[in-house]
Design a protein around this motif. Structure first.
Motif, PDB file in Angstrom:
ATOM      1  N   ARG A  47       1.103   5.900   8.254  1.00 44.24           N
ATOM      2  CA  ARG A  47       0.080   4.904   7.938  1.00 44.24           C
ATOM      3  C   ARG A  47       0.774   3.619   7.517  1.00 44.24           C
ATOM      4  NH1 ARG A  47      -5.137   6.136   7.409  1.00 44.24           N
ATOM      5  NH2 ARG A  47      -5.578   4.649   5.755  1.00 44.24           N
ATOM      6  N   MET A  48       0.250   2.496   8.005  1.00 42.96           N
ATOM      7  CA  MET A  48       0.835   1.200   7.675  1.00 42.96           C
ATOM      8  C   MET A  48      -0.149   0.399   6.842  1.00 42.96           C
ATOM      9  SD  MET A  48       2.598  -1.711  10.061  1.00 42.96           S
ATOM     10  CE  MET A  48       1.120  -2.382  10.783  1.00 42.96           C
ATOM     11  N   TYR A  49       0.350  -0.173   5.757  1.00 44.03           N
ATOM     12  CA  TYR A  49      -0.455  -0.989   4.850  1.00 44.03           C
ATOM     13  C   TYR A  49       0.095  -2.420   4.876  1.00 44.03           C
ATOM     14  CZ  TYR A  49      -1.837   3.579   2.977  1.00 44.03           C
ATOM     15  OH  TYR A  49      -2.304   4.864   2.835  1.00 44.03           O
ATOM     16  N   ASP A  50      -0.670  -3.341   5.432  1.00 47.80           N
ATOM     17  CA  ASP A  50      -0.279  -4.755   5.473  1.00 47.80           C
ATOM     18  C   ASP A  50      -0.707  -5.404   4.157  1.00 47.80           C
ATOM     19  OD1 ASP A  50      -1.082  -4.905   8.949  1.00 47.80           O
ATOM     20  OD2 ASP A  50       0.883  -4.756   8.034  1.00 47.80           O
ATOM     21  N   ILE A  51       0.197  -5.431   3.209  1.00 50.72           N
ATOM     22  CA  ILE A  51      -0.120  -5.889   1.855  1.00 50.72           C
ATOM     23  C   ILE A  51      -0.153  -7.414   1.770  1.00 50.72           C
ATOM     24  CG2 ILE A  51       0.776  -5.908  -0.513  1.00 50.72           C
ATOM     25  CD1 ILE A  51       1.795  -3.059   0.073  1.00 50.72           C
ATOM     26  N   ILE A  52       0.794  -8.060   2.431  1.00 56.18           N
ATOM     27  CA  ILE A  52       0.813  -9.524   2.534  1.00 56.18           C
ATOM     28  C   ILE A  52       0.935  -9.851   4.009  1.00 56.18           C
ATOM     29  CG2 ILE A  52       2.019 -11.653   1.938  1.00 56.18           C
ATOM     30  CD1 ILE A  52       3.144 -10.187  -0.523  1.00 56.18           C
ATOM     31  N   THR A  53       0.014 -10.635   4.526  1.00 57.33           N
ATOM     32  CA  THR A  53       0.049 -10.989   5.938  1.00 57.33           C
ATOM     33  C   THR A  53       0.498 -12.440   6.100  1.00 57.33           C
ATOM     34  OG1 THR A  53      -2.318 -11.528   5.871  1.00 57.33           O
ATOM     35  CG2 THR A  53      -1.703  -9.317   6.613  1.00 57.33           C
ATOM     36  N   ALA A  54       1.239 -12.677   7.162  1.00 56.29           N
ATOM     37  CA  ALA A  54       1.785 -14.008   7.410  1.00 56.29           C
ATOM     38  C   ALA A  54       0.674 -15.006   7.709  1.00 56.29           C
ATOM     39  CB  ALA A  54       2.778 -13.958   8.566  1.00 56.29           C
ATOM     40  N   THR A  55       0.818 -16.201   7.187  1.00 58.36           N
ATOM     41  CA  THR A  55      -0.099 -17.310   7.458  1.00 58.36           C
ATOM     42  C   THR A  55       0.747 -18.513   7.866  1.00 58.36           C
ATOM     43  OG1 THR A  55      -0.057 -18.096   5.173  1.00 58.36           O
ATOM     44  CG2 THR A  55      -1.722 -16.432   5.719  1.00 58.36           C
ATOM     45  N   ILE A  67      -4.688  -3.369  -0.752  1.00 58.85           N
ATOM     46  CA  ILE A  67      -4.016  -2.937  -1.978  1.00 58.85           C
ATOM     47  C   ILE A  67      -4.852  -1.900  -2.719  1.00 58.85           C
ATOM     48  CG2 ILE A  67      -3.306  -3.763  -4.269  1.00 58.85           C
ATOM     49  CD1 ILE A  67      -2.350  -6.340  -2.789  1.00 58.85           C
ATOM     50  N   ARG A  68      -6.171  -2.051  -2.684  1.00 59.99           N
ATOM     51  CA  ARG A  68      -7.043  -1.077  -3.355  1.00 59.99           C
ATOM     52  C   ARG A  68      -6.967   0.310  -2.721  1.00 59.99           C
ATOM     53  NH1 ARG A  68     -10.457  -5.710  -3.986  1.00 59.99           N
ATOM     54  NH2 ARG A  68     -11.548  -5.273  -2.041  1.00 59.99           N
ATOM     55  N   GLN A  69      -6.486   0.401  -1.489  1.00 68.38           N
ATOM     56  CA  GLN A  69      -6.395   1.688  -0.790  1.00 68.38           C
ATOM     57  C   GLN A  69      -5.056   2.393  -0.996  1.00 68.38           C
ATOM     58  OE1 GLN A  69      -7.779   1.483   3.363  1.00 68.38           O
ATOM     59  NE2 GLN A  69      -8.565  -0.557   2.913  1.00 68.38           N
ATOM     60  N   LEU A  70      -4.112   1.744  -1.690  1.00 68.78           N
ATOM     61  CA  LEU A  70      -2.784   2.328  -1.843  1.00 68.78           C
ATOM     62  C   LEU A  70      -2.827   3.567  -2.737  1.00 68.78           C
ATOM     63  CD1 LEU A  70      -0.650  -0.898  -2.454  1.00 68.78           C
ATOM     64  CD2 LEU A  70      -0.612   0.532  -0.394  1.00 68.78           C
ATOM     65  N   PRO A  71      -2.218   4.675  -2.307  1.00 69.78           N
ATOM     66  CA  PRO A  71      -2.057   5.812  -3.211  1.00 69.78           C
ATOM     67  C   PRO A  71      -1.080   5.443  -4.323  1.00 69.78           C
ATOM     68  CG  PRO A  71      -0.931   6.217  -1.126  1.00 69.78           C
ATOM     69  CD  PRO A  71      -1.679   4.939  -0.967  1.00 69.78           C
ATOM     70  N   ARG A  75       1.519   2.231  -4.535  1.00 71.47           N
ATOM     71  CA  ARG A  75       1.191   1.151  -5.472  1.00 71.47           C
ATOM     72  C   ARG A  75       2.416   0.829  -6.326  1.00 71.47           C
ATOM     73  NH1 ARG A  75      -1.325   1.471 -10.665  1.00 71.47           N
ATOM     74  NH2 ARG A  75      -2.337  -0.499 -11.257  1.00 71.47           N
ATOM     75  N   ALA A  76       3.148   1.867  -6.745  1.00 67.21           N
ATOM     76  CA  ALA A  76       4.377   1.661  -7.516  1.00 67.21           C
ATOM     77  C   ALA A  76       5.438   0.961  -6.673  1.00 67.21           C
ATOM     78  CB  ALA A  76       4.908   3.003  -8.016  1.00 67.21           C
ATOM     79  N   LEU A  77       5.520   1.321  -5.398  1.00 67.57           N
ATOM     80  CA  LEU A  77       6.480   0.671  -4.501  1.00 67.57           C
ATOM     81  C   LEU A  77       6.138  -0.813  -4.345  1.00 67.57           C
ATOM     82  CD1 LEU A  77       8.922   1.050  -2.624  1.00 67.57           C
ATOM     83  CD2 LEU A  77       7.321   1.699  -0.810  1.00 67.57           C
ATOM     84  N   ALA A  78       4.859  -1.120  -4.184  1.00 70.18           N
ATOM     85  CA  ALA A  78       4.431  -2.520  -4.095  1.00 70.18           C
ATOM     86  C   ALA A  78       4.736  -3.260  -5.397  1.00 70.18           C
ATOM     87  CB  ALA A  78       2.942  -2.592  -3.768  1.00 70.18           C
ATOM     88  N   ALA A  79       4.553  -2.581  -6.538  1.00 69.26           N
ATOM     89  CA  ALA A  79       4.856  -3.203  -7.832  1.00 69.26           C
ATOM     90  C   ALA A  79       6.343  -3.523  -7.946  1.00 69.26           C
ATOM     91  CB  ALA A  79       4.426  -2.271  -8.965  1.00 69.26           C
ATOM     92  N   PHE A  80       7.187  -2.634  -7.417  1.00 73.09           N
ATOM     93  CA  PHE A  80       8.632  -2.862  -7.415  1.00 73.09           C
ATOM     94  C   PHE A  80       8.976  -4.100  -6.598  1.00 73.09           C
ATOM     95  CE2 PHE A  80      12.945  -0.863  -6.063  1.00 73.09           C
ATOM     96  CZ  PHE A  80      13.625  -1.623  -7.014  1.00 73.09           C
ATOM     97  N   LEU A 100      -2.488  -5.935  -7.839  1.00 73.84           N
ATOM     98  CA  LEU A 100      -2.229  -4.515  -8.122  1.00 73.84           C
ATOM     99  C   LEU A 100      -2.889  -4.054  -9.420  1.00 73.84           C
ATOM    100  CD1 LEU A 100       1.526  -4.469  -7.097  1.00 73.84           C
ATOM    101  CD2 LEU A 100      -0.274  -3.073  -6.034  1.00 73.84           C
ATOM    102  N   GLY A 101      -3.514  -4.981 -10.131  1.00 71.12           N
ATOM    103  CA  GLY A 101      -4.214  -4.637 -11.374  1.00 71.12           C
ATOM    104  C   GLY A 101      -3.280  -4.427 -12.545  1.00 71.12           C
ATOM    105  N   LEU A 102      -2.100  -5.074 -12.505  1.00 68.31           N
ATOM    106  CA  LEU A 102      -1.088  -4.854 -13.540  1.00 68.31           C
ATOM    107  C   LEU A 102      -1.004  -5.997 -14.543  1.00 68.31           C
ATOM    108  CD1 LEU A 102       1.666  -3.381 -11.194  1.00 68.31           C
ATOM    109  CD2 LEU A 102       0.145  -2.118 -12.734  1.00 68.31           C
TER     110      LEU A 102
END
Length: 200
Positions: A47-55, A67-71, A75-80, A100-102
């Motif tokens: 599964r691929m999660y596009d957290i930040i998309t290029a503009t 981001i709300r769908q991340l297990p 979510r910890a990996l994205a926080a890192f 990420l709600g942090l």
């Protein structure tokens, strides 16, 4: 004198039917989701999660709905990665960490989440020791992600990204993919292109 129009009418009707039955390529009307499963093997867990998309601007667009769908472990990996590279940081807040709600960059929640899933990682220890601080976007030196994606392959997780690193008028780019093994609730680095100056 009789004229036979049947062959002509048959040909016109045949062409019409062939044209009507064809659907043009690339016009699939199904909505596109930035969380996608793999193409091909239905047994695969990719599964691929596009957290930040290029503009057209840097940083890219932070995708709150994805981001709300991340297990929890992703979510910890994205926080890192939110501690290693910026997303319109202002000195206290960065867009990805907020999404990420942090709360604030380097909050207790931010650091504890990284520590939980990266307990032995040298870079994780370094960013936690620096309170995950990132210089504000637009400062004399700062960083911002152009894009950031996480690909979950089960025991292996890949992080693909492009990070702008700006240093007193000079631009450098660091790109993924980085790779990790996720076993027994912990991440172990296989390969990482960010923060290579930290001794492993």
């Amino acid at each position: 004198m009789k004229t036979h129009h049947a062959p002509t009418l048959f040909f016109i009707l045949f062409c019409f039917l062939v044209t009507a039955c064809q659907s043009p390529r690339g016009t699939d009307n199904q909505p596109q989701d930035s969380v996608t499963s793999d193409t091909g093997d239905p047994a695969s867990q990719q599964r691929m999660y596009d957290i930040i998309t290029a503009t057209h601007e840097t940083p890219g667009a932070v995708q709150d709905s994805i981001i709300r769908q991340l297990p929890p472990h992703l979510r910890a990996l994205a926080a890192f990665y939110a501690a290693m590279g910026g997303t319109s940081c202002d000195g206290e807040h960065c867009l990805l960490t907020t999404a990420l709600g942090l709360g604030k960059q380097g909050s207790s929640a931010h650091k504890e989440l990284i520590q939980q899933f990266f307990p032995t990682d040298s870079v994780a220890k370094t960013v936690i020791g620096q309170d995950c601080y990132l210089r504000p976007s637009g400062a004399s030196s700062f960083s911002d992600y152009v894009y950031l994606s996480i690909v979950d392959l089960g025991d292996t997780v890949k992080v693909d990204y492009k990070l702008l690193q700006y240093q007193q008028g000079k631009k450098n780019w660091t790109e993924g993919p980085d790779k990790y093994i996720f076993v027994q609730g912990k991440f172990t680095k296989i390969q990482r292109n960010l923060w290579t100056f930290v001794n492993e």
